[in-house]
Scaffold this motif. Structure first.
Motif, PDB file in Angstrom:
ATOM      1  N   TYR A   4     -17.880   0.079  -1.704  1.00 58.50           N
ATOM      2  CA  TYR A   4     -18.685   1.096  -1.009  1.00 58.50           C
ATOM      3  C   TYR A   4     -18.098   1.400   0.369  1.00 58.50           C
ATOM      4  CZ  TYR A   4     -22.453   0.863  -4.483  1.00 58.50           C
ATOM      5  OH  TYR A   4     -23.207   0.939  -5.649  1.00 58.50           O
ATOM      6  N   ASN A   5     -16.780   1.274   0.506  1.00 61.59           N
ATOM      7  CA  ASN A   5     -16.105   1.419   1.798  1.00 61.59           C
ATOM      8  C   ASN A   5     -15.057   2.517   1.695  1.00 61.59           C
ATOM      9  OD1 ASN A   5     -13.547   0.522   3.516  1.00 61.59           O
ATOM     10  ND2 ASN A   5     -15.387  -0.218   4.571  1.00 61.59           N
ATOM     11  N   ARG A   6     -15.065   3.442   2.637  1.00 57.30           N
ATOM     12  CA  ARG A   6     -14.155   4.582   2.580  1.00 57.30           C
ATOM     13  C   ARG A   6     -12.688   4.155   2.624  1.00 57.30           C
ATOM     14  NH1 ARG A   6     -14.089  10.063   3.252  1.00 57.30           N
ATOM     15  NH2 ARG A   6     -12.140  10.899   4.060  1.00 57.30           N
ATOM     16  N   ASP A   7     -12.333   3.269   3.540  1.00 58.84           N
ATOM     17  CA  ASP A   7     -10.939   2.843   3.670  1.00 58.84           C
ATOM     18  C   ASP A   7     -10.455   2.121   2.419  1.00 58.84           C
ATOM     19  OD1 ASP A   7     -10.833   3.934   6.201  1.00 58.84           O
ATOM     20  OD2 ASP A   7     -11.259   2.038   7.224  1.00 58.84           O
ATOM     21  N   THR A   8     -11.333   1.299   1.848  1.00 61.68           N
ATOM     22  CA  THR A   8     -10.979   0.608   0.606  1.00 61.68           C
ATOM     23  C   THR A   8     -10.753   1.601  -0.514  1.00 61.68           C
ATOM     24  OG1 THR A   8     -12.296  -1.307   1.279  1.00 61.68           O
ATOM     25  CG2 THR A   8     -11.700  -1.160  -1.045  1.00 61.68           C
ATOM     26  N   ALA A   9     -11.628   2.610  -0.609  1.00 62.97           N
ATOM     27  CA  ALA A   9     -11.495   3.629  -1.648  1.00 62.97           C
ATOM     28  C   ALA A   9     -10.188   4.409  -1.487  1.00 62.97           C
ATOM     29  CB  ALA A   9     -12.687   4.583  -1.601  1.00 62.97           C
ATOM     30  N   VAL A  10      -9.793   4.676  -0.251  1.00 59.68           N
ATOM     31  CA  VAL A  10      -8.515   5.371  -0.003  1.00 59.68           C
ATOM     32  C   VAL A  10      -7.352   4.540  -0.548  1.00 59.68           C
ATOM     33  CG1 VAL A  10      -6.887   5.987   1.826  1.00 59.68           C
ATOM     34  CG2 VAL A  10      -9.260   6.741   1.975  1.00 59.68           C
ATOM     35  N   ALA A  11      -7.337   3.244  -0.238  1.00 61.93           N
ATOM     36  CA  ALA A  11      -6.257   2.371  -0.700  1.00 61.93           C
ATOM     37  C   ALA A  11      -6.235   2.280  -2.226  1.00 61.93           C
ATOM     38  CB  ALA A  11      -6.423   0.979  -0.090  1.00 61.93           C
ATOM     39  N   VAL A  12      -7.412   2.176  -2.842  1.00 57.72           N
ATOM     40  CA  VAL A  12      -7.494   2.098  -4.307  1.00 57.72           C
ATOM     41  C   VAL A  12      -6.964   3.383  -4.936  1.00 57.72           C
ATOM     42  CG1 VAL A  12      -9.081   1.992  -6.260  1.00 57.72           C
ATOM     43  CG2 VAL A  12      -9.392   0.440  -4.324  1.00 57.72           C
ATOM     44  N   ALA A  13      -7.346   4.527  -4.380  1.00 53.89           N
ATOM     45  CA  ALA A  13      -6.901   5.808  -4.935  1.00 53.89           C
ATOM     46  C   ALA A  13      -5.382   5.939  -4.849  1.00 53.89           C
ATOM     47  CB  ALA A  13      -7.576   6.960  -4.198  1.00 53.89           C
ATOM     48  N   ARG A  14      -4.791   5.524  -3.741  1.00 53.69           N
ATOM     49  CA  ARG A  14      -3.331   5.582  -3.608  1.00 53.69           C
ATOM     50  C   ARG A  14      -2.650   4.757  -4.693  1.00 53.69           C
ATOM     51  NH1 ARG A  14      -3.733   4.573   2.788  1.00 53.69           N
ATOM     52  NH2 ARG A  14      -3.930   6.746   3.500  1.00 53.69           N
ATOM     53  N   ASP A  15      -3.166   3.557  -4.928  1.00 53.38           N
ATOM     54  CA  ASP A  15      -2.566   2.674  -5.934  1.00 53.38           C
ATOM     55  C   ASP A  15      -2.732   3.237  -7.342  1.00 53.38           C
ATOM     56  OD1 ASP A  15      -1.811   0.911  -3.961  1.00 53.38           O
ATOM     57  OD2 ASP A  15      -3.493  -0.459  -4.269  1.00 53.38           O
ATOM     58  N   LEU A  16      -3.955   3.677  -7.666  1.00 52.75           N
ATOM     59  CA  LEU A  16      -4.243   4.141  -9.018  1.00 52.75           C
ATOM     60  C   LEU A  16      -3.459   5.391  -9.398  1.00 52.75           C
ATOM     61  CD1 LEU A  16      -8.132   3.797  -9.505  1.00 52.75           C
ATOM     62  CD2 LEU A  16      -6.339   2.584 -10.750  1.00 52.75           C
ATOM     63  N   PHE A  17      -3.336   6.330  -8.463  1.00 57.52           N
ATOM     64  CA  PHE A  17      -2.817   7.643  -8.823  1.00 57.52           C
ATOM     65  C   PHE A  17      -1.368   7.861  -8.400  1.00 57.52           C
ATOM     66  CE2 PHE A  17      -7.402   8.041  -8.880  1.00 57.52           C
ATOM     67  CZ  PHE A  17      -7.594   8.656 -10.125  1.00 57.52           C
ATOM     68  N   SER A  18      -0.736   6.826  -7.844  1.00 53.00           N
ATOM     69  CA  SER A  18       0.692   6.900  -7.535  1.00 53.00           C
ATOM     70  C   SER A  18       1.518   6.267  -8.637  1.00 53.00           C
ATOM     71  CB  SER A  18       0.996   6.192  -6.205  1.00 53.00           C
ATOM     72  OG  SER A  18       0.339   6.841  -5.134  1.00 53.00           O
ATOM     73  N   ALA A  19       0.865   5.503  -9.505  1.00 55.56           N
ATOM     74  CA  ALA A  19       1.568   4.773 -10.561  1.00 55.56           C
ATOM     75  C   ALA A  19       1.798   5.671 -11.773  1.00 55.56           C
ATOM     76  CB  ALA A  19       0.754   3.546 -10.960  1.00 55.56           C
ATOM     77  N   PRO A  20       2.808   5.352 -12.598  1.00 57.23           N
ATOM     78  CA  PRO A  20       3.024   6.107 -13.847  1.00 57.23           C
ATOM     79  C   PRO A  20       1.801   5.993 -14.759  1.00 57.23           C
ATOM     80  CG  PRO A  20       4.917   4.695 -13.332  1.00 57.23           C
ATOM     81  CD  PRO A  20       3.832   4.300 -12.379  1.00 57.23           C
ATOM     82  N   GLY A  21       1.574   7.011 -15.567  1.00 55.49           N
ATOM     83  CA  GLY A  21       0.442   6.998 -16.475  1.00 55.49           C
ATOM     84  C   GLY A  21      -0.881   6.993 -15.749  1.00 55.49           C
ATOM     85  N   ARG A  22      -0.942   7.748 -14.654  1.00 55.52           N
ATOM     86  CA  ARG A  22      -2.158   7.753 -13.840  1.00 55.52           C
ATOM     87  C   ARG A  22      -3.355   8.237 -14.658  1.00 55.52           C
ATOM     88  NH1 ARG A  22       0.483  12.645 -11.638  1.00 55.52           N
ATOM     89  NH2 ARG A  22      -0.629  14.405 -12.553  1.00 55.52           N
ATOM     90  N   PRO A  23      -4.574   7.848 -14.241  1.00 54.64           N
ATOM     91  CA  PRO A  23      -5.794   8.307 -14.927  1.00 54.64           C
ATOM     92  C   PRO A  23      -5.924   9.831 -14.838  1.00 54.64           C
ATOM     93  CG  PRO A  23      -6.265   6.425 -13.502  1.00 54.64           C
ATOM     94  CD  PRO A  23      -4.873   6.868 -13.174  1.00 54.64           C
ATOM     95  N   ASP A  24      -6.575  10.397 -15.845  1.00 54.14           N
ATOM     96  CA  ASP A  24      -6.839  11.841 -15.795  1.00 54.14           C
ATOM     97  C   ASP A  24      -8.284  12.130 -15.365  1.00 54.14           C
ATOM     98  OD1 ASP A  24      -8.225  11.101 -18.078  1.00 54.14           O
ATOM     99  OD2 ASP A  24      -7.112  12.406 -19.448  1.00 54.14           O
TER     100      ASP A  24
END
Length: 340
Positions: free
Chosen positions: A221-241
């Motif tokens: 429930y933390n904005r900074d944590t969500a930013v870091a998670v989004a960078r990791d999830l959507f920078s990797a190959p086969g990112r979620p749609d």
């Protein structure tokens, strides 16, 4: 030189009434004739008299004060909810003491002890956890506690939440119906029942279609944590749609990363769904598809439960779950003909 404090006896003499009549005029719910009220208030205004509500509460045993304990206000859901709770309680004739407590056990214990010292008649906690010992202390003092937007496995506590499990499941159904196959979840804090229940419902909704989430990561429930998670999830190959984000506060951060850091289209490349439906969710900058928490009904149920305890109408704790609708906007692909 300080002037002597004006007392209710001074007001009574000037108004030509008894001291008990003055007391009735300034006691919520007490009866007094319109003529008496007019005379007493005119005399009080002339003398500059203000009744001492705390002292009267010590005498009558009714302070009509409610403690409202809030964990944080960063999430825009809470300022709105706190305002509505305060207004609803004030409309019932209660006075509100608002304390910030976070979720540190020692800090919550200190705040609750202060509220007990103020002799509040009830406590509402907004996303604040209550320890077993702390609940026992309130129980022993005869002070009812109602948890708002947080549940807890304690039969002594009443709680009012949205149907978080049902809401999470509804998001899964929506995203599957939209044709998504790699669906991730940036979860709310798993130390809170809201985060756990939304995640459980979401996972169960996918399982009903023979699917598993592409990833489940605690965004705290933390904005900074969500930013870091989004960078990791959507920078990797086969990112979620598609991604279900555990609340709108984090969803805005995820959308900012997708659009402005990674250059992805929302919802062209990634559909985003949040939870809460805070006012900014409807702004064109985000236009966020999200599950709406039914705040008005949650507030009404919270105040009703607390008042029933205080007035002696109902001393049984209740676990109340209120369903909320999924609000379709443009941040997620809209399934053709989809109905909840």
């Amino acid at each position: 030189m300080m002037s002597e404090k004006v007392t209710s006896n001074d007001v009574a003499r000037l108004a030509g009434v008894s001291q008990s009549a003055v007391s009735r005029v300034f006691t919520p719910g007490a009866s007094a004739s319109k003529k008496t009220v007019a005379k007493v208030r005119a005399a009080a205004e002339q003398l500059g008299y203000r009744p001492n509500a705390l002292a009267r509460g010590l005498i009558t045993g009714r302070t009509r004060m409610i403690g409202l304990v809030v964990a944080y206000l960063d999430n825009q859901f809470y300022p709105e909810a706190v305002e509505r709770l305060s207004r609803a309680l004030q409309a019932r004739g209660y006075h509100i003491l608002v304390f910030m407590a976070g979720n540190d056990t020692a800090n919550v214990a200190q705040v609750v002890q202060e509220l007990l010292d103020y002799q509040v008649e009830g406590i509402v906690t907004a996303s604040v956890a209550m320890s077993y010992d702390l609940t026992a202390r309130c129980d022993a003092a005869g002070i009812p506690v109602v948890m708002f937007n947080r549940g807890q496995d304690d039969p002594r506590l009443s709680e009012v939440t949205s149907d978080n499990y049902g809401g999470g499941r509804q998001v899964a159904e929506y995203l599957v119906a939209g044709g998504h196959s790699r669906i991730a979840h940036v979860a709310g804090w798993q130390g809170a029942s809201t985060g756990r229940d939304r995640a459980r419902g979401f996972i169960a909704g996918l399982a009903a279609h023979g699917m598993k989430p592409a990833a489940v990561v605690d965004g705290m429930y933390n904005r900074d944590t969500a930013v870091a998670v989004a960078r990791d999830l959507f920078s990797a190959p086969g990112r979620p749609d598609a991604v279900f984000v555990g609340n709108d506060h984090m969803a805005f951060a995820v959308m900012d990363v997708l659009r402005h850091e990674l250059g992805l289209s929302v919802p062209g490349d990634v559909s985003v769904v949040g939870y809460d439906d805070v006012p900014i969710a409807s702004w064109l900058a985000y236009d966020l598809t999200t599950v709406r928490q039914p705040v008005n009904r949650m507030v009404e149920a919270t105040v009703d439960a607390l008042a029933a305890f205080i007035e002696g109408d109902d001393d049984e704790p209740h676990k109340i779950r209120i369903p909320g609708p999924l609000i379709q906007r443009s941040s997620a692909r809209k399934p053709e003909g989809w109905t909840p």
